[in-house]
Design an enzyme around this catalytic site. Structure first.
Site, short mmCIF file in Angstrom:
data_model
loop_
_atom_site.label_atom_id
_atom_site.label_comp_id
_atom_site.label_asym_id
_atom_site.label_seq_id
_atom_site.Cartn_x
_atom_site.Cartn_y
_atom_site.Cartn_z
N ASN A 132 -1.57 0.13 -19.40
CA ASN A 132 -2.29 1.10 -19.65
C ASN A 132 -1.19 1.99 -20.73
O ASN A 132 -0.20 2.71 -20.16
CB ASN A 132 -2.77 2.16 -18.61
N PHE A 134 -1.44 4.67 -22.19
CA PHE A 134 -1.46 6.27 -22.20
C PHE A 134 -1.27 6.72 -20.67
O PHE A 134 -1.24 7.99 -20.54
CB PHE A 134 -2.96 6.77 -22.36
N ALA A 167 -10.53 3.51 -21.16
CA ALA A 167 -10.53 3.64 -19.49
C ALA A 167 -11.76 2.57 -19.12
O ALA A 167 -12.61 2.11 -19.78
CB ALA A 167 -11.05 4.93 -18.96
N GLY A 190 -0.27 3.96 -13.68
CA GLY A 190 -0.20 4.97 -12.52
C GLY A 190 -1.37 4.61 -11.37
O GLY A 190 -1.97 3.41 -11.48
N ASP A 191 -1.55 5.46 -10.57
CA ASP A 191 -2.66 5.31 -9.56
C ASP A 191 -3.92 4.96 -10.15
O ASP A 191 -4.80 4.24 -9.68
CB ASP A 191 -2.49 6.57 -8.64
N THR A 235 1.76 10.20 -10.82
CA THR A 235 1.90 10.34 -9.39
C THR A 235 2.61 8.96 -8.70
O THR A 235 3.46 8.95 -7.92
CB THR A 235 0.60 10.65 -8.44
N ARG A 298 -4.40 17.48 -19.39
CA ARG A 298 -3.78 16.01 -19.34
C ARG A 298 -2.59 15.84 -20.39
O ARG A 298 -1.53 15.24 -20.12
CB ARG A 298 -4.56 15.12 -19.67
#
Ligand SMILES: CCCCCCCCCCCCC/C=C/[C@@H](O)[C@H](CO)NC(=O)CCCCCCCCCCCCCCC
Ligand SMILES: Nc1ncnc2c1ncn2[C@@H]1O[C@H](COP(=O)(O)OP(=O)(O)OP(=O)(O)O)[C@@H](O)[C@H]1O
Ligand SMILES: [Ca+2]
Length: 585
Positions: A132, A134, A167, A190-191, A235, A298
């Site tokens: 990803n 971004f 996405a 990330g998550d 996170t 964001r």
């Protein structure tokens, strides 16, 4: 087997002579020309050898090969304490050996490569990688190409890399495309990126097993493909809670040696439709509001949560709700028992027997009968009603950089249960104390307005269905808008027009949504009487939900948090015992 693999000889490191021994389990080398006292022994489990190369080779930070015929280089896992976390940092240990002859050098490299083969069934050979670009600080590609790809190449792993352009591309790919030949999926992000892969793999596995995910009572089939996380998010709490550090090289090394860590997954249903899966947090109230607020910022990157957290805290909101939960067996473990779920956790390994009793070895995922839910009927549902600051359900500790011990420090990664944390409405300063205790080792559950339960299922509903109807009404309004917009679009064909139209449609819908949310703000008079659910960083479109924990539904290339305190300089231990020897550098 390991007897004929045995090899012993003198080897040189630089100009020092060592006595080197290879057995089936370990490679050891001890300084030769020293009196017995201070002989230094280094012992590396074969399972932690990453690769063997001829000549004098470097891999990180740059690759360099000096191809000589009497030298060889061994790469292995090297552990060191990490300043900021409980877990151990893994880095690539490298030792360049010299032999008196080429024949001996070839014997060493052949023996070592043969020894590695005994561990290769557990190691991945072909991986599907999603990056990803971004997420987090937008460094996903750089992290993968500079730190991870060289290690995969060293370990002989071939990877198919996809840089996502939108996405849900990773999820859609996993739901539709051919996955044969892949041993695992790696997400660089990330998550949220992990959550996409999680949804893709779970959905795919149920599809292929002919199971229907939307049925809340269905027993889901565990996923055969492992998931690896290269942390590049904001996170990164799934990586933190399963590896113990946020470090791309450590994660890459766990993937390479084929670690396997089962992980509980929470399914979230509304009415009889599946809404989302979660592993780290299904949070209503504070965490939901923080997420909703942070979505507007964001551009701030990871800081968006701290800023939004402060804004939401100062808005001082609480929400009415009814929480029903199905307690887990209190004899097995409790969220307040001060245990830590660490590498080799026996609470989790004991629950493997309970979750998959019929399998000969609990590792196999294909045992046909999953009786883990027959005992679901056991136990009584408990119901509580009132005003809450936040309601959180987590399948794991959810430790992360902000909260080193996590939302629930004694939660277990793979015990088939989740922890339900209820924070009743209270004075703002008391709530701040609750939050603040997350940042230290103080017990955030030791407060009068906080209760925590180990559960297998949770149901949340609003006190009087009225609010739900109102929101349902607004929901209807939104859906009608989407319908009409979509119908208009489809009627006017032409792909470039469709593309442009879809952008317009999204703008229009967002506008309508804003109108709807203002309406809802009005209908709830002052601050909204209803919060939103934060599901692993995704906002859910429903308020009344049913959560259920599915034990060990997926597996990660990890081994849980290694206890840094257990790190000792390993002296002579017999070859027979497979105890992981931690080499101390
Ligand atoms: C006074 C210090 C308070 C520190 C509070 C620390 C509590 C932090 C607990 C973090 C739990 C993270 C759970 C992980 C959820 C992830 O699946 C998800 C997706 O990545 N992340 C978030 O939703 C992101 C959720 C992030 C929530 C962070 C909230 C930050 C709180 C700041 C509050 C400050 C109050 C200041 C008062 C003046
Ligand atoms: N190419 C892309 N363009 C836009 N969004 C993407 C793209 N690829 C993935 N996403 C979405 O971006 C969201 C955030 O990604 P990610 O979780 O990696 O970063 P983050 O949100 O900063 O980290 P964390 O979730 O740990 O806070 C994910 O939900 C994912 O679905
Ligand atoms: Ca659990």
């Amino acid at each position: 087997m390991e007897t004929d693999l045995r090899l012993e000889s003198s080897l040189w490191i630089g100009n020092k002579r060592y006595r080197a021994v290879l057995t089936g389990w370990h490679l050891k080398w001890t300084e030769a020309d020293k009196k017995n006292g201070d002989k230094k022994t280094v012992s590396v489990p074969v399972a932690e050898v990453v690769g063997v190369e001829n000549g004098r080779v470097e891999i990180l930070p740059q690759k360099s090969v000096e191809d000589t015929d009497k030298d060889f280089t061994v790469f292995y896992i090297k552990r060191s304490r990490s300043r900021s976390t409980y877990g151990l940092l893994w880095s690539l240990g490298r030792t360049q050996f010299s032999c008196p002859s080429r024949v001996l050098r070839d014997q060493w490299t052949n023996h070592l490569r043969t020894a590695l083969k005994t561990h290769s069934p557990l190691r991945p050979h072909r991986l599907l990688v999603f990056i990803n670009p971004f997420g987090g600080k937008k460094k996903g590609r750089e992290i993968y190409h500079s730190l991870v790809a060289p290690l995969f190449e060293l370990a002989g792993i071939s990877s198919h890399v996809i840089v996502t352009e939108r996405a849900n591309q990773a999820r859609d790919h996993l739901l539709k495309k051919d996955l044969t030949g892949f041993d695992g999926v790696v997400c660089v992000g990330g998550d949220g990126m992990f959550s996409e892969v999680l949804h893709g793999l779970i959905g795919r596995t149920q599809q292929e097993a002919g199971l229907c995910e939307t049925d809340p009572a269905v027993t889901l089939q565990p996923c055969p493909l492992h998931i690896g996380i290269i942390p590049a998010g904001s996170t990164d709490c799934v990586c933190y809670a399963t590896v113990g550090v946020i470090d791309p090289v450590s994660s890459a090394l766990h993937i390479i040696i084929g670690d396997s860590q089962p992980l509980d997954v929470c399914s979230v249903h509304h009415a009889s439709t599946l809404v989302r899966y979660s592993v780290s947090l299904v949070g209503y109230g504070f965490y939901g509001d923080v997420l909703a607020e942070s979505e507007k910022h964001r551009w701030m990157g990871p800081l968006r949560y701290d800023y939004s957290g402060t804004v939401v805290y100062l808005s001082n909101r609480s929400y009415a709700g009814i929480v029903q939960y199905l307690p887990a067996d209190p004899l097995l473990s409790s969220p307040k028992d001060k245990t830590r779920c660490l590498s080799g956790c026996n609470v989790c390994s004991r629950s493997t027997e309970r979750l998959f009793p019929h399998t000969s070895d609990s590792g196999s995922l294909y045992s046909s009968h999953f009786s883990q839910y027959s005992n679901d009927s056991e136990g009584e549902w408990v119901s509580v009603e009132g005003r809450f600051r936040c309601v959180s359900i987590t399948c794991m500790s959810s430790s992360c950089a902000r909260s080193p011990l996590g939302l629930s420090p004694s939660a277990h990664l793979a015990d088939g249960t989740g922890d339900l944390i209820l924070v009743w409405d209270t004075h703002p300063l008391s709530f701040l104390k609750f939050l603040y205790r997350h940042t230290s080792t103080q017990d955030q559950f030791d407060l009068p307005f906080v209760e925590v339960h180990r559960v297998k299922a949770v149901r949340f509903s609003l006190p009087d269905g009225r609010e739900e109807e109102v929101h349902e009404g607004i929901g209807e309004l939104n859906r009608a808008i989407e319908e009409r917009e979509y119908v208009d679009t489809v009627s006017r064909n032409g792909s470039q027009q469709q593309l442009a139209q879809s952008v317009v449609e999204r703008e229009t819908m967002n506008e309508h949504k804003t109108v709807a949310s203002i309406l809802c703000g009005l209908c709830c008079k002052k601050t909204p009487a209803v919060s939103v659910w934060n599901c692993d960083g995704e906002i859910l479109p429903f308020t009344e939900i049913f959560c259920r924990i599915h034990g060990q539904l997926v597996r990660l290339y990890a081994r849980g948090i290694e206890d840094g305190a257990a790190m000792q300089n390993c002296s002579q231990e017999s070859d027979k015992n497979k105890s992981r020897c931690i080499t101390y550098k």
